[in-house]
Design an enzyme around this catalytic site. Structure first.
Site, PDB file in Angstrom:
ATOM      1  CG  ASP A   1      23.305 -16.597  22.772  1.00  0.00           C
ATOM      2  OD1 ASP A   1      22.759 -17.716  22.854  1.00  0.00           O
ATOM      3  OD2 ASP A   1      22.784 -15.630  22.204  1.00  0.00           O
TER       4      ASP A   1
ATOM      5  CG  ASP B   1      21.094  -6.854  30.134  1.00  0.00           C
ATOM      6  OD1 ASP B   1      20.294  -7.654  29.615  1.00  0.00           O
ATOM      7  OD2 ASP B   1      21.359  -5.743  29.645  1.00  0.00           O
TER       8      ASP B   1
ATOM      9  CG  ASP C   1      25.852  -5.643  34.021  1.00  0.00           C
ATOM     10  OD1 ASP C   1      25.086  -6.058  33.136  1.00  0.00           O
ATOM     11  OD2 ASP C   1      26.069  -4.440  34.225  1.00  0.00           O
TER      12      ASP C   1
ATOM     13  CG  ASP D   1      16.266  -2.184  24.725  1.00  0.00           C
ATOM     14  OD1 ASP D   1      16.352  -1.678  23.584  1.00  0.00           O
ATOM     15  OD2 ASP D   1      17.151  -2.037  25.586  1.00  0.00           O
TER      16      ASP D   1
END
Length: 532
Positions: free
Chosen positions: A123, A182, A184, A276
């Site tokens: 994105d 994610d 990281d 989530d």
């Protein structure tokens, strides 16, 4: 003039005495009663979770013993077809310093290349970053990895919107499970080998959640404190929820879902900033079970600047409170799960874990105790102000015994953050203000240090990373946190008053806590980045 001043002071004193006796004292006594009641409730919950996790550890009741689990291996006849098809989703947003690490870790997973599809959901608004991520995907694709680079023309729904859009592609229909990381997060190569068997051999399991491991926990005092809190969450809370109710909140990353369960629960929704948790609750209400595997660690990074941490905690406190407001009736009316599980969701998971803890901490330790110093008619029992808080703290520190020497700093910092969390929780409950604010947590790793490229950095969602001008902030409202400053001055004043009158003996705590608020208010917390 002096006589008039004395008269005015006498009148003001009389008014204060009247207000104190008729209004302040009753309200303060009510606040003390409610605060003591909530601390007892929190203690009971912490002790219960601690006992469960201790029993699991002592008797080695690992998930592999509670559920069927067998290692995956190729079949003599079908070969790699014995492995289920797995989709791996990596949502990204301007992840300049992280994209190579996360994509590389996913591409190096120990799983047949023809039985997994890696989906990079980018994105990014920075065109240069988009080109870099696309180039990285093409590099791995040339090595034989089944990786796709997916973009969309808007950021509607933020992460939930990206994940939902990613599930619409035709090739996803080939997959049975989806692993989410994610940008990281770096899974170990055996991540799928250790998690997928739970889903393969137990058709009632929807989610397998792994534990987060932090690569920068020792960077500063703030990251050490975060590690202490999150270790308790993973080692105690998630373990207890998994072992007793087969339910806990999905952490949004480092987990594997059964795609059928996601569809059965209604798919991803962007009605709150905790998509989530939203999906986890809806799946839990459909009767699906969750498994937490604490032995599987996925490396990630903690936010190391105070500003980034505040943004993260706003989302983590506001989102659950807002979700509770939207789902409370749905949980109560549900007929697919037991009353016990619904009680756990409403009382333990939401009410205590996401609302009471966020609000009671600030009200009791930063309002009730300081004000009681100024009101001689009211006293707080010692068991409520000393013994129970000490036991609660011990239960939490149990998750990181190596950091027990930092317990005082942890306690003071948690009280400072309680101001921010109570504002966020009330925002979520009232559905007001910044309720849907989503700011990507800024992470620095060692990118701001010379000759360091081995850690991560995640960008803000408001500015591109490339050629970002480094200017010194001149706006005082952006440099300082005045809420923390005012509360710090208030607690310091109450501490000095208590020291002067020697009435309650709270002055040591009040002065230390006041100083902690001021340190945070003036920004002397976390990693300092010159010129940022």
């Amino acid at each position: 003039m002096a006589a008039m001043t004395q008269t005015v002071m006498a009148v003001l004193l009389q008014v204060w005495n009247l207000v104190r006796v008729t209004l302040v004292v009753p309200l303060l006594r009510l606040a003390i009663f409610l605060s003591l009641a909530t601390t007892v409730m929190i203690l009971v919950e912490k002790v219960f979770a601690g006992i469960v996790s201790l029993v699991v550890k002592v008797f080695s009741l690992k998930p592999e013993k509670r559920y069927r689990w067998e290692p995956m291996s190729p079949d003599l006849e079908t070969g790699n077809l014995a492995y289920p098809m797995v989709l791996i989703q990596i949502p990204m947003y301007n992840e300049k310093e992280v994209y190579k690490l996360s994509i590389g870790a996913a591409c190096c997973l120990d799983w047949p290349l023809d039985r997994m599809i890696i989906q990079v959901l980018d994105d990014s608004t920075d065109l240069t970053v988009k080109d870099l991520v696309k180039l990285e995907c093409e590099k791995w694709k040339s090595k034989g990895v089944n990786i796709t680079y997916e973009v969309r023309n808007n950021r509607q729904g933020y992460k939930a919107g990206a994940l939902k859009e990613g599930m619409k592609h035709d090739y996803v229909q080939e997959c049975d499970y989806v692993a989410i990381f994610d940008a990281d997060f770096q899974p170990e190569s055996d991540f799928l080998m250790r998690t997928i068997p739970f889903l393969v051999y137990n058709p009632d399991i929807a989610l397998v959640q792994a534990r987060w491991k932090f690569v920068n926990a020792d960077e500063c005092m703030m990251t050490r404190i975060q590690e202490m809190s999150l270790n308790y969450h993973f080692k105690i809370e998630q373990e207890a929820g998994s072992s007793t109710f087969a339910f806990f909140g999905f952490n949004g990353t480092a987990g594997v879902w059964r795609i059928k369960a996601i569809d059965n629960a209604g798919g991803w929704k962007d009605r709150t900033t905790v998509e989530d948790m939203d999906l986890a609750v809806r799946a839990g209400l459909e009767g699906w079970k969750f498994v937490y595997v604490g032995d599987v660690h996925v490396r990630s990074e903690l936010p190391s600047t105070f500003k980034a941490y505040r943004h993260q905690q706003h989302r983590w406190s506001c989102g659950p409170a807002n979700l509770l407001k939207k789902m409370a009736m749905e949980i109560m009316k549900n007929e697919k799960v037991s009353i016990w599980k619904k009680f756990h969701m409403l009382y333990s998971f939401f009410f205590l874990g996401k609302v009471v803890i966020q609000t009671a901490t600030f009200i009791f330790y930063c309002v009730v105790i300081p004000v009681s110093v100024l009101v001689p008619e009211v006293e707080i029992p010692q068991w409520g102000v000393v013994y129970i808080p000490t036991l609660i703290t011990v239960c939490i520190i149990f998750g990181t015994p190596s950091s027990i020497h930092l317990v005082i700093f942890w306690l003071l910092f948690q009280n400072v953050m309680s101001l921010h969390r109570i504002k966020a929780a009330l925002t979520g409950l009232l559905d007001a203000g910044r309720v849907n604010e989503w700011i990507v947590t800024e992470k620095l790793g060692n990118a701001h240090k010379p000759n360091s490229t081995d850690k991560f950095k995640e960008s803000s969602n408001t500015q591109p990373l490339i050629n970002k001008p480094k200017t010194t902030q001149t706006n005082i409202w952006q440099r300082y946190y005045f809420s923390e400053i005012w509360v710090g001055l208030f607690m310091l004043s109450c501490g000095c008053f208590d020291l002067a009158t020697r009435r309650q003996g709270y002055f040591i705590y009040l002065i230390l806590q006041g100083i902690a608020f001021l340190i945070a208010g003036f920004g002397y917390v976390g990693t300092y980045v010159p010129g940022s």
